[in-house]
Design an enzyme around this catalytic site. Sequence first.
Site, PDB file in Angstrom:
ATOM      1  N   HIS A 199       0.866  -1.165   0.028  1.00  0.00           N
ATOM      2  CA  HIS A 199      -0.012  -0.179  -0.054  1.00  0.00           C
ATOM      3  C   HIS A 199       0.888   1.434   0.013  1.00  0.00           C
ATOM      4  O   HIS A 199       0.512   2.245  -0.859  1.00  0.00           O
ATOM      5  CB  HIS A 199      -0.604   0.096   1.334  1.00  0.00           C
ATOM      6  CG  HIS A 199      -1.871  -1.017   1.319  1.00  0.00           C
ATOM      7  ND1 HIS A 199      -2.049  -1.709   2.689  1.00  0.00           N
ATOM      8  CD2 HIS A 199      -2.896  -1.528   0.466  1.00  0.00           C
ATOM      9  CE1 HIS A 199      -2.950  -2.662   2.426  1.00  0.00           C
ATOM     10  NE2 HIS A 199      -3.381  -2.605   1.244  1.00  0.00           N
ATOM     11  N   LYS A 241     -17.385  -6.364   7.281  1.00  0.00           N
ATOM     12  CA  LYS A 241     -15.975  -6.834   7.520  1.00  0.00           C
ATOM     13  C   LYS A 241     -15.444  -6.844   9.010  1.00  0.00           C
ATOM     14  O   LYS A 241     -15.718  -5.589   9.634  1.00  0.00           O
ATOM     15  CB  LYS A 241     -15.151  -6.295   6.718  1.00  0.00           C
ATOM     16  CG  LYS A 241     -13.658  -6.594   6.390  1.00  0.00           C
ATOM     17  CD  LYS A 241     -12.995  -6.137   5.177  1.00  0.00           C
ATOM     18  CE  LYS A 241     -11.678  -6.762   5.010  1.00  0.00           C
ATOM     19  NZ  LYS A 241     -10.993  -6.180   3.830  1.00  0.00           N
ATOM     20  N   ARG A 252      -1.985  -6.643  -7.722  1.00  0.00           N
ATOM     21  CA  ARG A 252      -0.907  -7.573  -7.595  1.00  0.00           C
ATOM     22  C   ARG A 252      -0.936  -8.692  -8.468  1.00  0.00           C
ATOM     23  O   ARG A 252       0.014  -9.036  -8.903  1.00  0.00           O
ATOM     24  CB  ARG A 252      -1.020  -8.172  -6.289  1.00  0.00           C
ATOM     25  CG  ARG A 252      -0.629  -7.365  -4.950  1.00  0.00           C
ATOM     26  CD  ARG A 252      -0.968  -8.064  -3.687  1.00  0.00           C
ATOM     27  NE  ARG A 252      -2.176  -8.688  -3.485  1.00  0.00           N
ATOM     28  CZ  ARG A 252      -3.081  -8.740  -2.932  1.00  0.00           C
ATOM     29  NH1 ARG A 252      -3.281  -7.607  -2.251  1.00  0.00           N
ATOM     30  NH2 ARG A 252      -4.088  -9.425  -3.139  1.00  0.00           N
ATOM     31  N   SER A 293      -3.099  -7.925   3.213  1.00  0.00           N
ATOM     32  CA  SER A 293      -3.231  -7.541   4.934  1.00  0.00           C
ATOM     33  C   SER A 293      -3.665  -8.903   5.368  1.00  0.00           C
ATOM     34  O   SER A 293      -3.325  -9.060   6.401  1.00  0.00           O
ATOM     35  CB  SER A 293      -4.160  -6.493   4.804  1.00  0.00           C
ATOM     36  OG  SER A 293      -3.767  -5.211   4.507  1.00  0.00           O
TER      37      SER A 293
END
Length: 161
Positions: free
Chosen positions: A20, A44, A93, A131
């Site tokens: 990030h 979440k 990614r 993450s």
Amino acid sequence: MSKQKIAVFPGSFDPITIGHESIIKRAIPLFNKIIVMVGVNANKNCMFSLEQRLGWLKETFADFPTIEIASHHGLTVDFCNKQGANYILRGLRTSADFEFERSIGQTNRTLTPTIETIFMLTLAEHSFITSSIVRDVFANGGDISQYIPSSIKITKQQLLR
């Protein structure tokens, strides 16, 4: 007078990773301002509190005056409209990231045609860092210092909210 180029970089940042950080720093020359926006998603279950994540972002980008930190509950395009942002910045990614982000970008475009989604490729050495992986390593007692910005330290005590 030319229009300000303002980008929003949304994410959960649970926690922020060096991937990030790299995307945001590499995007600085492209925009007049980048707002790193922590999206608040009730569905979440985050490991770290919103306050911790905002604090880490502020600490990481303290020396960058064109970067602001904020949080928002709701649609990213609504936040962009409130902030006068005309770009959404996203990092990619993998090809799976592209497929997922493309769908979101196209949806955002139908909701607000004046906001463009800009994709930046993650550096190869960061492409495996997520993450989720950082949280798993942390939860199992591993050293995560190589995966997070050097300015922040995360301790087990921070999980005790």
